[in-house]
Design a protein around this motif. Sequence first.
Motif, PDB file in Angstrom:
ATOM      1  N   THR A  31       2.645  -7.752   5.773  1.00 38.94           N
ATOM      2  CA  THR A  31       2.636  -9.182   6.087  1.00 38.94           C
ATOM      3  C   THR A  31       3.956  -9.837   5.673  1.00 38.94           C
ATOM      4  O   THR A  31       4.550 -10.603   6.443  1.00 38.94           O
ATOM      5  CB  THR A  31       1.448  -9.872   5.383  1.00 38.94           C
ATOM      6  OG1 THR A  31       0.238  -9.313   5.911  1.00 38.94           O
ATOM      7  CG2 THR A  31       1.457 -11.376   5.627  1.00 38.94           C
ATOM      8  N   LYS A 167       2.072 -17.227   8.785  1.00 40.33           N
ATOM      9  CA  LYS A 167       0.648 -17.032   8.503  1.00 40.33           C
ATOM     10  C   LYS A 167      -0.032 -16.357   9.688  1.00 40.33           C
ATOM     11  O   LYS A 167      -1.007 -15.627   9.530  1.00 40.33           O
ATOM     12  CB  LYS A 167       0.024 -18.402   8.247  1.00 40.33           C
ATOM     13  CG  LYS A 167      -1.040 -18.399   7.211  1.00 40.33           C
ATOM     14  CD  LYS A 167      -1.321 -19.803   6.731  1.00 40.33           C
ATOM     15  CE  LYS A 167      -1.684 -20.724   7.883  1.00 40.33           C
ATOM     16  NZ  LYS A 167      -1.969 -22.093   7.405  1.00 40.33           N
ATOM     17  N   ASN A 168       0.521 -16.589  10.871  1.00 37.60           N
ATOM     18  CA  ASN A 168      -0.048 -15.993  12.079  1.00 37.60           C
ATOM     19  C   ASN A 168       0.201 -14.499  12.186  1.00 37.60           C
ATOM     20  O   ASN A 168      -0.235 -13.873  13.146  1.00 37.60           O
ATOM     21  CB  ASN A 168       0.512 -16.689  13.325  1.00 37.60           C
ATOM     22  CG  ASN A 168      -0.257 -17.959  13.635  1.00 37.60           C
ATOM     23  OD1 ASN A 168      -1.403 -18.097  13.221  1.00 37.60           O
ATOM     24  ND2 ASN A 168       0.373 -18.870  14.341  1.00 37.60           N
ATOM     25  N   TYR A 204      -3.080 -13.985   0.432  1.00 31.44           N
ATOM     26  CA  TYR A 204      -2.398 -15.028   1.207  1.00 31.44           C
ATOM     27  C   TYR A 204      -1.899 -16.143   0.304  1.00 31.44           C
ATOM     28  O   TYR A 204      -0.782 -16.639   0.446  1.00 31.44           O
ATOM     29  CB  TYR A 204      -3.331 -15.589   2.288  1.00 31.44           C
ATOM     30  CG  TYR A 204      -3.197 -14.808   3.577  1.00 31.44           C
ATOM     31  CD1 TYR A 204      -2.124 -15.064   4.426  1.00 31.44           C
ATOM     32  CD2 TYR A 204      -4.093 -13.805   3.911  1.00 31.44           C
ATOM     33  CE1 TYR A 204      -1.962 -14.340   5.585  1.00 31.44           C
ATOM     34  CE2 TYR A 204      -3.936 -13.073   5.063  1.00 31.44           C
ATOM     35  CZ  TYR A 204      -2.874 -13.341   5.903  1.00 31.44           C
ATOM     36  OH  TYR A 204      -2.709 -12.619   7.037  1.00 31.44           O
ATOM     37  N   PHE A 208       1.923 -17.270   0.090  1.00 33.60           N
ATOM     38  CA  PHE A 208       2.370 -18.519   0.719  1.00 33.60           C
ATOM     39  C   PHE A 208       2.547 -19.695  -0.240  1.00 33.60           C
ATOM     40  O   PHE A 208       3.343 -20.581   0.042  1.00 33.60           O
ATOM     41  CB  PHE A 208       1.446 -18.884   1.888  1.00 33.60           C
ATOM     42  CG  PHE A 208       1.722 -18.009   3.080  1.00 33.60           C
ATOM     43  CD1 PHE A 208       2.852 -18.231   3.849  1.00 33.60           C
ATOM     44  CD2 PHE A 208       0.897 -16.941   3.393  1.00 33.60           C
ATOM     45  CE1 PHE A 208       3.139 -17.417   4.924  1.00 33.60           C
ATOM     46  CE2 PHE A 208       1.182 -16.122   4.473  1.00 33.60           C
ATOM     47  CZ  PHE A 208       2.302 -16.356   5.242  1.00 33.60           C
TER      48      PHE A 208
END
Lengths: 226, 248
Positions: A31, A167-168, A204, A208
């Motif tokens: 990611t 994030k996508n 996540y 982020f």
Amino acid sequence: MDGFARLLDTFFNAEVAARYWPEILAGVWITIGVGIAVTVTGLTIGLGLAILRAKQWAWLAVPIVAFADIMRALPPLIVIIVFFFAFPLIGISMSAFTATWLSLSLVLAAYAEESLWGAILSLPRGQSEAARSTGLTWWQTMSAVILPQALRLALPPLTNRVIAVSKNVALGSVVALSEVLNNAQSATSTAGNPTPLTMAAAAYLAIFIPAMVLARRMENRMQWRV
Amino acid sequence: MSASPLLELVGLRKAYGSLEVLRGVDLTVHAGEMVCVVGPSGSGKSSMLRCCNRLEEPTGGRIVVKGADITGAGVDINAVRQKIGMVFQQFNLYPHLTALGNVTLALRKVQGKSAAEAGALGLAALKRVGLADKAQVYPGQLSGGQQQRVAIARAIVLQPKLMLFDEPTSALDPETVGEVLKAMRELRDSGMTMLVVTHEMGFAREAADRVIFMDGGAIVEQGPPHEIFGAPKHERTRAFLTRYTSWA
């Protein structure tokens, strides 16, 4: 077992967590890697398009605007699906990584182009006139006078968009890109317990929140002078 | 005055679509001269000035600088512009650069001078406008008058042969107008050739070698300030000056 114990056992199961954390971690690296790659290529393409649009060649402005509008209108998921499932039919095959990276880069480029173009337009015309009157070329004016100011103006929308598009990367799960969400989903079905999803959520946040803090710091640092 | 003029406008025309803003302007400026251009808004003063370095492209006529037509297709306009300084109504300083950064940008980018060399020249230019102590300050922290003086330094650092001023004091607070006019007067006394579009009638009267009155996209009359202000020949000039001096 009361409700709270059941909640813990279902979503915060230590045993499941211990078993599957290496897979979640492997997904985290994917990611982050795809996110960084998308940010770099997306912003570069977006910047290039905004500069080309500033040239005000009509034949070039029309396709740039069309590209930006289409890429912003389409859900990124559809773009990924087209690249991964439809393009092989016309002889262009790509890996899940490439399909996700390319799709999200183009989506980010479209938004970045619009933000930067808006910022360039908002600068007083006198800025480029002053630069040109001292003998700077169009490009020197663009690089030394216009872009430094436009980038500063566009920074808040750009950082927001970078975070939203990165994030996508989770959408890559539909083409079996082994990023966090995809790995968490398969671990969840194997384990019969959704704790890996909780771990994905934590991952996540871990990725982020620092990105957002960094973005805010950049915005603050860029702001004080003007 | 020497034989060949520094700047010559010959039948200069400018139109936006069907709107003609310059209808054949002929003007000659000699080296060392300071020429002030006055006239009502929309008379074409600024358009004429902005044609002189081709920030506006004229639609007809010629612009001759030191004997060379600069309107031709093969002209290196960027080279020409370095010899023609320009000061704007809105200062147009670069807000992301310090005063010194503003003054040295063209030295570094266009002339390829080193940071040290450009810095020394830039400081000297700032000193000429009395702002050496503001070298490291950003435009946002300067008063309007100071910003306009930095803008003058930004232009003169390139050692232009001609300076164009487009209403340099119109956007200033009254209390800072004086310092800008003083800097312009000093520039004039150093022998700079200047073409100044202005609404400062007092300044034009006292500092100009020649005053041009424009109306309707053409020069109506021109002459020494005492003639234009003291004994204007044309009715339109008289009407303009009466209107201006009655409430100025």
